[in-house]
Write an enzyme that holds these catalytic residues in place. Sequence first.
Site, mmCIF file in Angstrom:
data_model
loop_
_atom_site.group_PDB
_atom_site.id
_atom_site.type_symbol
_atom_site.label_atom_id
_atom_site.label_comp_id
_atom_site.label_asym_id
_atom_site.label_seq_id
_atom_site.Cartn_x
_atom_site.Cartn_y
_atom_site.Cartn_z
ATOM 1 N N PRO A 1 19.148 73.339 30.801
ATOM 2 C CA PRO A 1 18.609 72.285 31.670
ATOM 3 C C PRO A 1 19.638 71.795 32.681
ATOM 4 O O PRO A 1 20.812 71.609 32.355
ATOM 5 C CB PRO A 1 18.231 71.191 30.681
ATOM 6 N N CYS A 2 19.165 71.584 33.909
ATOM 7 C CA CYS A 2 20.088 71.331 35.014
ATOM 8 C C CYS A 2 19.861 69.993 35.696
ATOM 9 O O CYS A 2 20.312 69.783 36.811
ATOM 10 C CB CYS A 2 19.947 72.446 36.057
ATOM 11 N N GLN A 3 19.152 69.053 35.062
ATOM 12 C CA GLN A 3 18.825 67.795 35.720
ATOM 13 C C GLN A 3 20.023 67.048 36.290
ATOM 14 O O GLN A 3 19.938 66.486 37.380
ATOM 15 C CB GLN A 3 18.071 66.868 34.764
ATOM 16 N N PHE B 1 22.571 68.045 37.732
ATOM 17 C CA PHE B 1 23.072 68.656 38.947
ATOM 18 C C PHE B 1 22.038 68.666 40.055
ATOM 19 O O PHE B 1 22.326 69.024 41.180
ATOM 20 C CB PHE B 1 23.497 70.105 38.679
ATOM 21 N N ASN C 1 20.733 79.155 36.985
ATOM 22 C CA ASN C 1 20.895 77.706 37.007
ATOM 23 C C ASN C 1 20.966 77.206 38.443
ATOM 24 O O ASN C 1 20.836 77.987 39.391
ATOM 25 C CB ASN C 1 22.143 77.292 36.212
#
Length: 348
Positions: free
Chosen positions: A82-84, A86, A124
Site C-alpha cells: 500500500p502506497c497511501q 506517498f 508502486n
Amino acid sequence: MIDIPSVVGVDLFCGVGGLTHGLEKAGINIKAGYDLDDSCKFPYESNNHSKFIKSDINELDLEEMRSECLSGDYSLIAGCPPCQPFSSYSQGSRRKRNSEDWKLVGSFGSIVKNIGPDFVILENVPQLVNHPIFSDLLICLEGYSVDWRVVQTADLGIPQNRKRLVLIASKVCEVKIDFECWKFERKVVKDAILGLPRLEAGDSDPFDRIHAAAGLSSKNVERIRHSRPGGSWRDWPSHLLADCHRRASGATYPSVYGRMSWDLPSPTITTQFFGYGSGRFGHPDSDRAISLREAALLQTFPKEYKFLPDDRPVVFKTLGRQIGNAVPVQLAYLMGVVLLRSLRRAVC
C-alpha cells in the site's frame, strides 16, 4: 524448441488481482494471493487460477508459503505494498492516519530476504524511490540483478496517464526493463470504453451491474452539462461556481469537475473516480462520472472480469477503492513478459 521452466509465485497485497491476472496472462503461475481485505476473495479467485489467503503480511507462515506456493522450477514473490503515504492525493489527517503504511514496504523486503525467491516483482508509486525505505529494500535484494524504472503507463499502450515504479529482480539471470525499445500502440479513452451501453447519472446496466454510475445532485448535473472534454470548472457560468473556486487556492485544482476526452488517455484512476467532483472523471459526453466498469477497463481489466457475486450489493466506495488501488493488468503483463524473456535468454 526448449521448454521454458515454470515460474511459480505469490502475490502479496493482491487486492482484486490486477497484478496476478497480468502475470498469469504472461505465463507465470501465481499459486496464491495474500491480502487482509476479504472482500477481495471473490474477484481474486473468480478470475484467476489462484487461491486467496486472508492474512496480515507480518504474520505469514513463510515455511508454509515456501512449500505450498513456491514449488516450481523458479520462484517469484510479487507485490504492491500500500502506497497511501506517498500518494499526491493523501493530505492532512489522511496522510497522518496512513503514516505507518510505509513499513509494509519494509515487510515486503524482509519476506523476500527470508524466502530468497529466484525472482521479485514490485509495483508502486514513483515517490517511493525518494524514501529511505527504498534503499533498505535494495539492500534486501543484494545478490540479485535488479532493474527499476518509473514508467508512464500511457507510453506503454495503456489508456491511462499513471506514473508507476516498476522493479524486477533476479537471482538466476540479468534483467533489464527495456520498454523504451518496444513498440506500443497508443491507446486512449475511446479504445477502452466507447461502445458500452449509455447511462445517465445514477443508472446501471441491467446486464452488467458493475457498469453503474453514481448519482449527481441537480447542481452537479447542470455543472457537467457546461463542462467540455478536457476542460474544467472554469468553463462554467459564474452562478455554478462553488466558494472554493472563487478563492485563489481554487486555481490550483483545475482538473476538479472535469470531463475526460475521447482522444486522450484518461487521468490516473484513483479510488474516488466514481465522483464527478473528485478529478477529471466526467464521462466524455454523458452527463455523469465514469462507471465502475469503465474505470476497470481503463485499468485494463478484461470486460468480463467479475468483481461481485450476484447476491452482494454494489457499493461504490468499496469497488472504487479496489479498482483504483489495483495494478493495471497490462502493466503487470508487461513486467511478466520482461521476466520470462530474461529467463529465456539465460536458459535457451
